[in-house]
Every structure is written in C-alpha cells, then in structure tokens.
Write an enzyme that holds these catalytic residues in place. Structure first.
Site, mmCIF file in Angstrom:
data_model
loop_
_atom_site.group_PDB
_atom_site.id
_atom_site.type_symbol
_atom_site.label_atom_id
_atom_site.label_comp_id
_atom_site.label_asym_id
_atom_site.label_seq_id
_atom_site.Cartn_x
_atom_site.Cartn_y
_atom_site.Cartn_z
ATOM 1 N N CYS A 20 29.285 15.897 81.269
ATOM 2 C CA CYS A 20 29.394 16.806 80.126
ATOM 3 C C CYS A 20 28.064 17.444 79.753
ATOM 4 C CB CYS A 20 29.981 16.065 78.927
ATOM 5 S SG CYS A 20 31.740 15.684 79.123
ATOM 6 N N LYS A 23 27.849 21.317 80.262
ATOM 7 C CA LYS A 23 28.593 22.257 79.423
ATOM 8 C C LYS A 23 27.738 23.471 79.062
ATOM 9 C CE LYS A 23 32.033 19.542 76.854
ATOM 10 N NZ LYS A 23 32.459 19.152 75.492
ATOM 11 N N ASP A 55 37.559 26.225 64.836
ATOM 12 C CA ASP A 55 36.811 24.997 64.561
ATOM 13 C C ASP A 55 36.383 24.277 65.833
ATOM 14 O OD1 ASP A 55 36.925 25.326 61.833
ATOM 15 O OD2 ASP A 55 38.755 24.128 61.601
ATOM 16 N N GLY A 56 36.962 24.646 66.971
ATOM 17 C CA GLY A 56 36.610 23.979 68.225
ATOM 18 C C GLY A 56 37.223 22.606 68.339
ATOM 19 N N ASP A 57 38.522 22.497 68.021
ATOM 20 C CA ASP A 57 39.217 21.215 68.082
ATOM 21 C C ASP A 57 39.187 20.640 69.493
ATOM 22 O OD1 ASP A 57 40.519 21.154 65.287
ATOM 23 O OD2 ASP A 57 41.076 23.126 66.049
ATOM 24 N N ASP A 98 40.502 13.741 75.032
ATOM 25 C CA ASP A 98 40.782 14.840 74.104
ATOM 26 C C ASP A 98 42.154 14.691 73.449
ATOM 27 O OD1 ASP A 98 38.377 16.106 74.473
ATOM 28 O OD2 ASP A 98 39.101 17.451 76.029
ATOM 29 N N GLY A 146 48.306 19.811 91.172
ATOM 30 C CA GLY A 146 47.123 20.406 90.582
ATOM 31 C C GLY A 146 46.691 21.644 91.336
ATOM 32 N N SER A 148 43.162 23.416 93.646
ATOM 33 C CA SER A 148 41.872 23.183 94.292
ATOM 34 C C SER A 148 41.294 24.507 94.782
ATOM 35 C CB SER A 148 42.025 22.214 95.466
ATOM 36 O OG SER A 148 42.886 22.764 96.453
ATOM 37 N N ASP A 231 36.051 13.345 69.430
ATOM 38 C CA ASP A 231 35.403 12.499 70.431
ATOM 39 C C ASP A 231 33.992 13.015 70.666
ATOM 40 O OD1 ASP A 231 36.085 14.744 71.920
ATOM 41 O OD2 ASP A 231 36.733 13.612 73.672
#
Length: 337
Positions: A20, A23, A55-57, A98, A146, A148, A231
């Site tokens: 992270c 980011k 708010d960037g939840d 999250d 998913g 790729s 978090d």
C-alpha cells in the site's frame, strides 16, 4: 530440468514501491477525484448509494431493498514481500479488509493479476494466486475467475463483493465527540517492509499481522453498536484518522504513547528504511495536525503506510488498545500528544 522455483525469486525487486506504500499520494488523489463521486444517502433519504462518496469510504455500499445492501471494493498492489505465496495471502487479506471496515461480510471475489510474463515464471504467479485463494477461503469467500494482463511490474489483488445490513454500517462520517479510538493491529508494517525490500530480512511478525483478517474486529464493532470505523492501510494511521475526523466534523486526539508498534519498527526508521508513501502521508496531514513536541521519527511512524493493517474503531473493543479519542472540533483536525 531444474524448477524455476529452485532459486529464490526476490519479487520486491521487480517493483518500484511495495504494498500500500505504492498508492497515489492522498492529496493528489483527492484533487483528481474531486466532484466525480455520486450522491450518497444521508439518514432517512432515498438515495440507494450509502457509502462511496467524497469522504473516501473504504468500500462502496448500495442499498438493494428488503433490508439488504451490497458492498463492493477493489484493492491490488505490487509485491510487499519476496515470498510469492505470502504476497498472495497479504494482498487478499488487504482487499477483504475494506468489506470488514464498513461492517460487511465478503461473499465473492475475483482475481486481478498483472504479470511480467517474460521476466517471471508462471509458477511464481501460480503461488501468488494460491495464496490469495487460501486467504479468501479462510474468510469464507470463494474466488471465481478474474482478469490478467501482461505488465512490466507484477501486481495482484482482488475485487470483492460483500453484503451488509444498510442500517448497521461502519462509516467515516459517524464519529462523535467523547468517543475513544481503538486500533486492532500494531503499526510499523511500512518501514519493516521497506527494510525487507532493501535487505531481504524477513519479519515473521509483520507477515502474521498482514495475514490476519479483520473479520472479528468488524463483527465486534457491530455487536457493540459502533457506527464509525476505517481500516489503516496506505495513508497511515494519521492519514486515515484525518479522513475520519474530517468527515465526522470532529478533532481527533492521538496518545502517541499508547500506539502499539511491531518489534523492529523504530529501528527501521532510525536506520533510514522509510517508504516514500509514509513521507508523503506525513506531508499531507501536517498542515492539519498539532504535533506539539512529537519527534520526527514518531511522526513518520504514525504516518507510516500500512499494508493490510488493522481497523481504527471509534469505540472500545476487547483486546484493542485505546490510542486516542474524538473531541469537539478545534483549530486542528488532528492533535498528537
């Protein structure tokens, strides 16, 4: 024929950043996203989107009727550790967090994989996917396929779908004065991962922390009728707390002496192993923070970019240290003592 995995592969050497800490800086991200979010429901109105606005939840939450809500989130990043299986577990645990951070339960996920197919063996990618599968299985969340792509840097994560009670969510904007702040995992993951990337040293406690699900913390918060949490990941404790306090219209006071750290975290900072993301976090929150006499080393640790960190809960949780409190709005959004 020798297996490609017979020789150790240092995955962290294939990426500029890690976890992270890679980011986009929070200040830059907010500038890009300003005005693009849809309307979010306030208490009692009819908007179906309950979380996911300016708010960037931690995740988007959509009311679908009959007392149900759907939770949607996505999270992926470059290698944070060299071990492929552990990286897969960490990335999956981080993405699942999250959902727990908004009071939801994950029910399904899909893989997101970017892979330098000419530089890294597919056997390594398989180990990453196996780690993600096993962590999701531990959460009771099946992975169904998913997407790729061929990419110069390896990246992995999950898009997760969850369910929640629309009337019992954990929100950034629900903090109230007089409420304590509890932190469910120790800090220091960013600086320890930076040291691992630079030296190859393995920190087992950090790996254990990053692969511990936040499911129990989220469940306990809801059981205690707590309505505010987030978090702690790439924006660090101070960055995520700043977002919570700003959204709630309060000031957050942090007791620096009560904040727990992983063994070796302070030594890592003293030895210069500080990721760029942690320094950018500190620069972002500093204009809104009264640090008093808190030293630079302590400030960096409080802003350290975490990967798969704990929940920061506006309320008391069993076993989680109280690291501060919310108070009435003052001149600063954050105060560190």
């Amino acid at each position: 024929m020798t297996s490609p995995l017979a020789a150790p592969v240092r995955l962290t050497q294939y990426a500029r950043g890690g976890g992270c800490a890679c980011k986009i800086p929070p200040g830059e991200l907010e500038t890009v996203l300003a005005g693009l979010a849809g309307p979010v429901s306030a208490a009692g109105d009819g908007e179906p989107l309950l979380l996911g606005g300016d708010d960037g939840d931690d995740a988007a939450v959509l009311r679908v009727g009959d007392g149900r809500a759907v939770v949607s989130t996505v999270d992926f990043f470059t290698p944070v550790v060299d071990d492929a299986y552990d990286w897969g577990r960490i990335a999956a645990c981080n993405a699942l967090s999250d959902v727990y951070a908004v009071g939801g339960e994950p029910v399904m996920a899909v893989n997101l994989l970017a892979w330098p197919r000419d530089a890294l063996p597919w056997e390594v990618a398989r180990e990453v996917l196996r780690g993600g599968r096993d962590m999701a299985a531990l959460a009771g969340c099946p992975i169904a396929g998913g997407h790729s792509i061929d990419d110069a840097e390896p990246k992995y994560g999950l898009a997760v779908t969850g369910i929640a009670d629309p009337d019992r969510l954990l929100r950034l904007d629900a903090g109230r004065p007089g409420v304590p702040l509890s932190l469910t995992k120790p800090l220091g993951l960013g600086v320890l991962n930076a040291r691992h990337k630079a030296t190859g040293e393995v920190f087992a406690d950090a790996v254990d922390t990053m692969t511990t699900l936040n499911a129990e913390a989220g469940r306990l918060a809801l059981e205690r009728d707590i309505g505010c949490a987030t978090d702690v990941t790439g924006f660090g404790l101070l960055g995520h707390l700043y977002k919570l306090a700003r959204a709630s219209g309060v000031t957050a006071v942090v007791d620096s002496s009560a904040v727990p750290y992983l063994d070796g975290a302070r030594a890592a900072v003293r030895d210069g192993f500080v990721p760029g993301g942690s320094r950018r976090n500190l620069a972002w929150v500093s204009p809104h923070t009264d640090f008093g006499r808190i030293a630079e080393e302590e400030r960096l640790l409080l802003a350290d970019a975490q990967t798969s960190g704990g929940l920061l809960v506006a309320g008391e949780l069993p076993g989680a240290p109280v690291v501060g409190e919310l108070v009435g709005r003052g001149r600063h959004t954050l105060i560190v003592r």
